[in-house]
Design a protein around this motif. Structure first.
Motif, short mmCIF file in Angstrom:
data_model
loop_
_atom_site.label_atom_id
_atom_site.label_comp_id
_atom_site.label_asym_id
_atom_site.label_seq_id
_atom_site.Cartn_x
_atom_site.Cartn_y
_atom_site.Cartn_z
N VAL A 180 0.73 -1.07 0.17
CA VAL A 180 -0.04 -0.05 -0.07
C VAL A 180 0.92 1.39 0.03
N GLY A 181 0.40 2.43 0.00
CA GLY A 181 1.05 3.48 0.31
C GLY A 181 1.44 4.08 -1.21
N SER A 182 2.54 5.14 -1.33
CA SER A 182 2.92 5.40 -2.56
C SER A 182 3.55 4.35 -3.53
N ARG A 183 4.17 3.58 -2.77
CA ARG A 183 4.93 2.49 -3.80
C ARG A 183 3.72 1.56 -4.47
N ALA A 184 2.46 1.33 -3.91
CA ALA A 184 1.48 0.71 -4.67
C ALA A 184 0.86 1.25 -5.88
N PHE A 185 1.30 2.49 -5.90
CA PHE A 185 0.79 3.35 -7.15
C PHE A 185 1.85 3.75 -8.13
N PHE A 186 3.08 4.14 -7.65
CA PHE A 186 4.02 4.83 -8.17
C PHE A 186 5.52 3.84 -8.45
N SER A 187 5.59 2.92 -7.91
CA SER A 187 6.88 1.94 -7.88
C SER A 187 7.29 1.74 -9.25
N HIS A 231 -0.82 14.11 0.77
CA HIS A 231 -1.68 13.17 -0.06
C HIS A 231 -2.51 13.43 -0.91
N GLU A 232 -2.21 14.63 -1.56
CA GLU A 232 -3.21 15.03 -2.61
C GLU A 232 -3.47 13.97 -3.54
N TYR A 233 -2.24 13.33 -3.96
CA TYR A 233 -2.61 12.24 -4.82
C TYR A 233 -3.60 11.25 -4.86
N GLU A 234 -3.84 11.16 -3.61
CA GLU A 234 -5.08 9.99 -3.22
C GLU A 234 -6.44 10.60 -3.53
N ARG A 235 -6.44 11.94 -3.59
CA ARG A 235 -7.67 12.43 -4.06
C ARG A 235 -8.06 12.42 -5.86
N ILE A 236 -6.76 12.45 -6.46
CA ILE A 236 -6.74 12.46 -7.74
C ILE A 236 -7.25 10.71 -8.00
N ILE A 237 -6.65 9.84 -7.30
CA ILE A 237 -6.93 8.35 -7.69
C ILE A 237 -8.44 8.14 -7.08
N PHE A 238 -8.77 8.83 -6.00
CA PHE A 238 -10.05 8.39 -5.47
C PHE A 238 -11.27 8.98 -6.35
N GLU A 276 -15.40 8.09 -10.19
CA GLU A 276 -16.16 8.55 -11.28
C GLU A 276 -16.15 7.47 -12.48
N ASN A 277 -15.47 6.46 -12.56
CA ASN A 277 -15.27 5.62 -13.40
C ASN A 277 -15.49 4.42 -13.27
N GLY A 278 -15.76 3.97 -11.80
CA GLY A 278 -16.14 2.66 -11.20
C GLY A 278 -15.31 1.67 -11.50
N SER A 279 -14.19 1.90 -11.28
CA SER A 279 -13.09 0.80 -11.63
C SER A 279 -11.76 1.29 -10.77
N TRP A 280 -11.12 0.28 -10.28
CA TRP A 280 -9.84 0.51 -9.60
C TRP A 280 -8.77 0.27 -10.51
N ASP A 281 -9.04 0.05 -11.96
CA ASP A 281 -7.99 0.08 -12.92
C ASP A 281 -7.64 1.48 -13.47
N ILE A 282 -6.77 1.99 -12.74
CA ILE A 282 -6.27 3.46 -12.95
C ILE A 282 -5.55 3.58 -14.30
N SER A 283 -5.97 4.50 -15.05
CA SER A 283 -5.43 4.60 -16.34
C SER A 283 -3.84 5.59 -16.36
N GLU A 284 -3.04 5.28 -17.16
CA GLU A 284 -1.88 5.84 -17.07
C GLU A 284 -1.76 7.34 -16.90
N GLU A 285 -2.67 7.97 -17.53
CA GLU A 285 -2.77 9.38 -17.57
C GLU A 285 -3.11 9.88 -16.10
N VAL A 286 -4.04 9.16 -15.42
CA VAL A 286 -4.43 9.51 -13.82
C VAL A 286 -3.20 9.16 -13.04
#
Length: 159
Positions: free
Chosen positions: A7-14, A106-113, A118-128
């Protein structure tokens, strides 16, 4: 065997270029807390373990809303955590009050949230992911840049 979920930033940006994190965070779901009822954090030199007692998802959401730090919402944004807890997007939307209390780091969490809800999926796009990573980097100076700046300041003082 205990399952540790990154979890944490490594879960999203590693996999992002030039990503640096001070530590590695893991979430572990336990059947029964040893001296705690919901959540315990164990901090070590290079990692943090967040133990969550496996409870019905609504109890965990309610606990996060009423007793957790705002950044705790980030654990629920990790796809594997959401799957383990059986979260739906509607469940996640309940955590919006925590999003509104996040600090700048932790503003990055707002962007992901926002994307997930809004898109109904935990599959985050590269752009996001890129936008969230830019928000993450904006509040954390790059280690190399910080060291260069410190040397520059030190040199200026010695002149």
């Amino acid at each position: 065997m205990v399952k540790k979920i990154l979890v944490g930033s490594r879960a999203f940006f590693s996999k992002c270029p030039n990503f640096h994190s001070k530590d590695t965070d893991y979430l572990v779901l336990v059947e029964k807390g040893d001296g705690f009822q919901f959540v315990r954090q164990i901090s070590m030199a290079k990692s943090c373990i967040f133990e969550f007692v496996r409870k019905p998802k609504q109890e965990l959401i309610d606990y996060a809303l009423h007793h957790g730090a705002p950044m705790q919402v980030g654990k629920f944004l990790v796809k594997e955590v959401a799957k383990e807890l059986g979260l739906t997007v509607d469940d996640l939307k309940q955590l919006k009050p925590l999003i509104n209390k996040l600090d700048a780091k932790h503003e990055y969490e707002r962007i992901i949230f926002d994307y997930i809800t809004e898109n109904g999926s935990w599959d985050i796009s590269e752009e996001v992911r890129d936008a969230a990573y830019e928000a993450y980097k904006a509040t954390r100076p790059d280690k190399d840049d910080t060291q260069r700046y410190a040397k520059h300041i030190s040199g200026a003082r010695n002149s």
